[in-house]
Design a protein around this motif. Structure first.
Motif, short mmCIF file in Angstrom:
data_model
loop_
_atom_site.label_atom_id
_atom_site.label_comp_id
_atom_site.label_asym_id
_atom_site.label_seq_id
_atom_site.Cartn_x
_atom_site.Cartn_y
_atom_site.Cartn_z
N VAL A 1 1.91 -3.46 5.04
CA VAL A 1 2.48 -4.72 4.56
C VAL A 1 2.89 -5.59 5.75
N ALA A 2 3.52 -5.00 6.75
CA ALA A 2 3.94 -5.77 7.93
C ALA A 2 2.74 -6.39 8.64
N ARG A 3 1.64 -5.65 8.72
CA ARG A 3 0.44 -6.19 9.36
C ARG A 3 -0.06 -7.42 8.61
N ALA A 4 -0.08 -7.35 7.29
CA ALA A 4 -0.54 -8.48 6.49
C ALA A 4 0.42 -9.67 6.62
N GLY B 1 17.27 -2.40 -7.80
CA GLY B 1 17.20 -2.13 -6.37
C GLY B 1 18.36 -2.73 -5.62
N SER B 2 18.18 -2.84 -4.31
CA SER B 2 19.21 -3.42 -3.46
C SER B 2 18.56 -3.86 -2.16
N ALA B 3 19.36 -4.45 -1.29
CA ALA B 3 18.86 -4.89 0.01
C ALA B 3 18.25 -3.74 0.80
N ALA B 4 18.73 -2.51 0.56
CA ALA B 4 18.24 -1.36 1.31
C ALA B 4 16.75 -1.11 1.07
N ASN B 5 16.20 -1.63 -0.01
CA ASN B 5 14.77 -1.46 -0.28
C ASN B 5 13.89 -2.08 0.80
N TRP B 6 14.46 -3.00 1.58
CA TRP B 6 13.67 -3.75 2.56
C TRP B 6 13.83 -3.23 3.98
N THR B 7 14.62 -2.19 4.20
CA THR B 7 14.95 -1.77 5.56
C THR B 7 13.71 -1.46 6.39
N ALA B 8 12.78 -0.70 5.84
CA ALA B 8 11.60 -0.29 6.61
C ALA B 8 10.76 -1.49 7.02
N LEU B 9 10.55 -2.42 6.10
CA LEU B 9 9.73 -3.59 6.41
C LEU B 9 10.47 -4.52 7.38
N MET B 10 11.76 -4.71 7.17
CA MET B 10 12.53 -5.58 8.06
C MET B 10 12.52 -5.04 9.50
N ASP B 11 12.61 -3.73 9.64
CA ASP B 11 12.57 -3.15 10.98
C ASP B 11 11.25 -3.47 11.69
N ARG B 12 10.16 -3.47 10.93
CA ARG B 12 8.84 -3.71 11.52
C ARG B 12 8.59 -5.19 11.79
N LEU B 13 9.37 -6.06 11.17
CA LEU B 13 9.20 -7.49 11.38
C LEU B 13 10.32 -8.09 12.25
N LEU C 1 9.54 -10.60 14.82
CA LEU C 1 8.80 -11.77 14.35
C LEU C 1 9.67 -12.78 13.62
N VAL C 2 10.59 -12.29 12.77
CA VAL C 2 11.46 -13.17 11.99
C VAL C 2 12.91 -12.72 12.13
N ASP C 3 13.82 -13.63 11.86
CA ASP C 3 15.25 -13.34 11.82
C ASP C 3 15.60 -13.06 10.36
N GLY C 4 15.51 -11.78 9.98
CA GLY C 4 15.58 -11.43 8.57
C GLY C 4 16.96 -11.05 8.07
N GLU C 5 17.23 -11.42 6.82
CA GLU C 5 18.40 -10.96 6.08
C GLU C 5 17.95 -10.57 4.68
N ALA D 1 14.15 -15.45 7.69
CA ALA D 1 13.47 -14.84 6.54
C ALA D 1 14.53 -14.27 5.60
N LEU D 2 14.21 -14.24 4.32
CA LEU D 2 15.12 -13.71 3.31
C LEU D 2 14.34 -12.76 2.40
N PHE D 3 14.94 -11.59 2.11
CA PHE D 3 14.30 -10.54 1.34
C PHE D 3 15.09 -10.31 0.04
N VAL D 4 14.40 -10.36 -1.11
CA VAL D 4 15.04 -10.28 -2.43
C VAL D 4 14.47 -9.08 -3.19
N HIS D 5 15.33 -8.16 -3.55
CA HIS D 5 14.90 -6.89 -4.16
C HIS D 5 14.58 -7.03 -5.64
N GLY D 6 14.11 -5.92 -6.21
CA GLY D 6 13.72 -5.88 -7.62
C GLY D 6 14.80 -5.32 -8.52
#
Length: 307
Positions: A296-299, A52-64, A67-71, A44-49
């Motif tokens: 969001v993680a549940r969805a 922002g920065s990659a740090a915007n995704w920390t909470a969601l990435m931790d919860r996923l 499930l996925v191998d996220g960066e 999985a790949l997460f792209v900020h707004g």
């Protein structure tokens, strides 16, 4: 680690390491949670707004993480990534950077996540390179909205030529980093009072760090101009037309308290994307993955289970 990658250890006060990935014309900072080996999980790949920065995704990435191998990457000019060599901060320039990363690392196809500017980047990428996208999760994507909300005009003003140089000459009016950060939090959060003291302190620290980066204002203004320009594109490059070309299963997330992207766009988005699911969060603002990561993680789990 390939010859195109370099590991950067965290400095004092910085919570995580990141690596840089060299792509044509740029070097991107890429962050990943410390979750060990991928263990067969899909990438999985997460792209900020904008801003922002990659740090915007920390909470969601931790919860996923299970499930996925996220960066998560820092777009050119943001976070720990330097500006692109050619100075191209347009929407298409950012899309090329993300494609360059996926091709350099061979991680595609990925479950692609985008917020705001990152959402627009993800839509265009999914339309142009469907081979790189397994599924699409868009949180308050910056798709053309006319007229924009009045509370979003400040983003448009960033696109005015010469504004970064003007802002550097203006006095700070006595605003501390804490006050400036509070203003930003009020803009993007539905209820900034919900932030923990630690999260607020982290936001202030990041504001201080970015205020010392020479290219920070230019990256912000150049990318804002890119969004405004993308809103005016027609024909095959029009973002809504490209949304209609996306075949990947798509999760759309909107907050009713979003001051930058109106939830009214959700109706058009549900029609444009061929295989779309919608999550509306009444208490969320522009960054639902930070404000309500559990929902969001549940969805996302439901999306991937059905996909």
């Amino acid at each position: 680690m390939s010859s195109a990658e370099q590991q950067i250890r965290p400095e004092a006060g910085e919570p995580e390491a990141f690596r840089t990935v060299e792509i044509p014309g740029a070097a991107l900072a890429v962050h990943r949670p410390a979750t060990g080996a991928a263990g067969g999980r899909e990438p999985a790949l997460f792209v900020h707004g904008l801003g922002g920065s990659a740090a915007n995704w920390t909470a969601l990435m931790d919860r996923l993480a299970g499930l996925v191998d996220g960066e998560a990457l820092d777009l050119p000019g943001f976070g720990h990534s330097a500006p692109p060599a050619d100075g191209d901060l347009s929407l298409s320039g950012h899309v090329r950077a993300v494609i360059g990363y996926l091709e350099a690392t061979g991680r595609g196809p990925v479950h692609l996540f985008g917020n705001s500017l990152g959402g627009a980047v993800s839509v265009r990428l999914a339309a142009l390179r469907p081979d790189l996208v397994r599924s699409l999760t868009l949180i308050s994507p910056a798709l053309p909205e006319l007229p924009p909300q009045r509370t979003a005009w400040s983003t448009g003003l960033l696109a005015v030529p010469g504004l970064p140089a003007l802002l550097r000459r203006l006095p700070s009016n006595g605003r501390s980093p804490e006050d400036a950060t509070e203003g930003l939090l009020r803009l993007v959060y539905g209820d900034p009072r919900s932030l923990s003291p630690a999260a607020r302190a982290e936001a202030v620290a990041e504001y201080r760090r970015r205020s010392e980066v020479p290219h920070a204002l230019e990256a912000l203004a150049g990318s804002a101009r890119g969004i405004v320009s993308a809103y005016t594109e027609r024909g095959d490059q029009a973002l809504w037309r490209q949304a209609e070309q996306v075949k990947a299963p798509t999760l759309l997330v909107y907050g009713l308290r979003d001051k930058l992207v109106s939830y009214r766009s959700a109706r058009r988005a549900c029609t444009a994307f061929g295989d779309a699911r919608l999550l509306v969060l009444p208490e969320s603002g522009h960054v639902a993955m930070m404000e309500h990561p559990e929902q969001v993680a549940r969805a996302v789990r439901e999306l991937l289970a059905r996909a």
